[in-house]
Design a protein around this motif. Sequence first.
Motif, short mmCIF file in Angstrom:
data_model
loop_
_atom_site.label_atom_id
_atom_site.label_comp_id
_atom_site.label_asym_id
_atom_site.label_seq_id
_atom_site.Cartn_x
_atom_site.Cartn_y
_atom_site.Cartn_z
N UNK A 78 0.84 -1.20 0.00
CA UNK A 78 0.00 0.00 0.00
C UNK A 78 0.88 1.25 0.00
N UNK A 79 0.29 2.35 -0.44
CA UNK A 79 0.92 3.67 -0.38
C UNK A 79 -0.07 4.61 0.27
N UNK A 80 0.41 5.47 1.18
CA UNK A 80 -0.50 6.33 1.92
C UNK A 80 -1.17 7.36 1.00
N UNK A 81 -2.17 8.05 1.53
CA UNK A 81 -2.98 8.97 0.72
C UNK A 81 -2.16 10.09 0.09
N UNK A 82 -1.06 10.50 0.76
CA UNK A 82 -0.22 11.56 0.22
C UNK A 82 0.77 11.05 -0.83
N UNK A 83 0.86 9.74 -0.96
CA UNK A 83 1.79 9.15 -1.92
C UNK A 83 3.24 9.18 -1.47
N UNK A 84 3.46 9.39 -0.16
CA UNK A 84 4.82 9.54 0.35
C UNK A 84 5.39 8.26 0.94
N UNK A 85 4.55 7.52 1.68
CA UNK A 85 5.01 6.34 2.39
C UNK A 85 4.58 5.07 1.65
N UNK A 99 9.09 -6.94 6.13
CA UNK A 99 8.25 -5.81 5.71
C UNK A 99 8.84 -4.52 6.26
N UNK A 100 8.56 -3.42 5.59
CA UNK A 100 9.10 -2.13 6.01
C UNK A 100 8.33 -1.01 5.33
N UNK A 101 8.51 0.20 5.86
CA UNK A 101 7.95 1.41 5.25
C UNK A 101 9.11 2.27 4.76
N UNK A 102 9.07 2.64 3.48
CA UNK A 102 10.04 3.58 2.93
C UNK A 102 9.30 4.85 2.53
N UNK A 103 10.03 5.97 2.53
CA UNK A 103 9.39 7.27 2.30
C UNK A 103 10.12 8.05 1.20
N UNK A 104 10.05 7.57 -0.03
CA UNK A 104 10.85 8.22 -1.08
C UNK A 104 10.34 9.59 -1.51
N UNK A 105 9.06 9.84 -1.37
CA UNK A 105 8.50 11.09 -1.88
C UNK A 105 8.26 12.13 -0.80
N UNK A 106 8.64 11.81 0.44
CA UNK A 106 8.47 12.78 1.52
C UNK A 106 9.46 13.92 1.35
N UNK A 114 14.85 6.52 1.92
CA UNK A 114 14.61 6.05 0.56
C UNK A 114 15.10 4.62 0.30
N UNK A 115 15.83 4.05 1.25
CA UNK A 115 16.44 2.74 1.02
C UNK A 115 15.78 1.65 1.86
N UNK A 116 15.34 0.59 1.18
CA UNK A 116 14.88 -0.62 1.86
C UNK A 116 16.07 -1.57 1.97
N UNK A 117 16.31 -2.12 3.17
CA UNK A 117 17.38 -3.10 3.33
C UNK A 117 16.84 -4.35 4.03
N UNK A 118 17.42 -5.48 3.66
CA UNK A 118 17.07 -6.76 4.28
C UNK A 118 18.36 -7.44 4.71
N UNK A 119 18.42 -7.81 6.00
CA UNK A 119 19.63 -8.41 6.57
C UNK A 119 19.33 -9.82 7.05
N UNK A 135 16.88 1.14 -3.55
CA UNK A 135 16.73 2.58 -3.39
C UNK A 135 15.53 3.07 -4.19
N UNK A 136 14.59 3.72 -3.49
CA UNK A 136 13.37 4.21 -4.12
C UNK A 136 13.56 5.65 -4.58
N UNK A 137 13.20 5.89 -5.83
CA UNK A 137 13.32 7.23 -6.42
C UNK A 137 12.07 8.06 -6.13
#
Length: 334
Positions: A78-85, A99-106, A114-119, A135-137
């Motif tokens: 999902x993406x929040x209503x503002x399109x940021x998260x 799972x994680x939340x990234x915020x590329x457009x904030x 902007x970066x999702x990482x999995x370890x 990395x999310x643009x």
Amino acid sequence: MEPFQLEEWGSFWTVDLQGERLFAAYAEVGHLWESSIDTDLTKSGRLSRVLIDEVEDRVFTSGMPLELEEGYELAIQSIDLDGNKVFVQLMRGGAVVDSAVVEPSREGADLDDRTYTYSVDLGGAEEDVVIIAVHFKNSFRGADRDLATVDGIWQISDTPIEIGEGEVRVPQWRNFERDDWGHFYTLESDGEDYFAAYADDGCLYDVSKEPDLVNHNLLSRIIYDDGQERTFTSGTSLELEEGYELAIESIDLDGNKVYVELLKDGRVVDAEIINAGVLGAAAEEKTYTYTRDMGEAEDVVTIAVHFERSFRGADQDLATIDGIWQISETPISV
């Protein structure tokens, strides 16, 4: 040491094993290094294959996951209503593993946002090593579907290759005695630590055209790494090793700028003006550096001298230094 294709992530070390380039360790002062608990696989005798290292733009949607290697895929939930998260889930074989939340457009989003990482733990020895980074643009919430653009992907295999402890080593991070020069890497050879490379966080790295000797299978003996204060005058040169000496030729009327010459075996090989007495001058302005080619490595800093202050006198000029760095201009092959 080589940079990621997405250079903001920093750098990493690789080892050539039977003609294949294998991941060995994350270099210090980089996002993926900071995101991992254990960063050096070679300490437990392991390496990993580099599966993806790219900066190509890719668009994926809530109905079409981003396909990775070894059965992994990253899906937009999902993406929040503002399109940021963007809420993403990493799946493998159809099962959610992270799972994680990234915020590329904030507004003001940084690299971490902007970066999702999995370890994962690799082989039970290394804890929380980043094996996937994306990395999310930007992101967009649509009426029918959500979408995101990524512009950087990194992935190493989660199945490491056993090489045996001590068979492969990567350079180790070190501090200069002069803190504002940043850091450098050393590699042990025959029980002695040799200079391997300049880390990309200081002026000696910036001044060197090729700051990494290991890329050319070279190392150099560390002659000076000294933060001690010393004063020398226009009549007495600063003696270095391997036939070098640094001489004050003149200081300007304000006592701020020092014109120095570097001599080797009595012959001038370099000259420079240093802002030794300028209040608030940056480290690179107060540092004299001398570069030379070492084997196939071009313009490597072999001598650096940091000036603390300078004084123009009636009879003689003088300067106080508080940092000397020198490596041998004759490297060894490894």
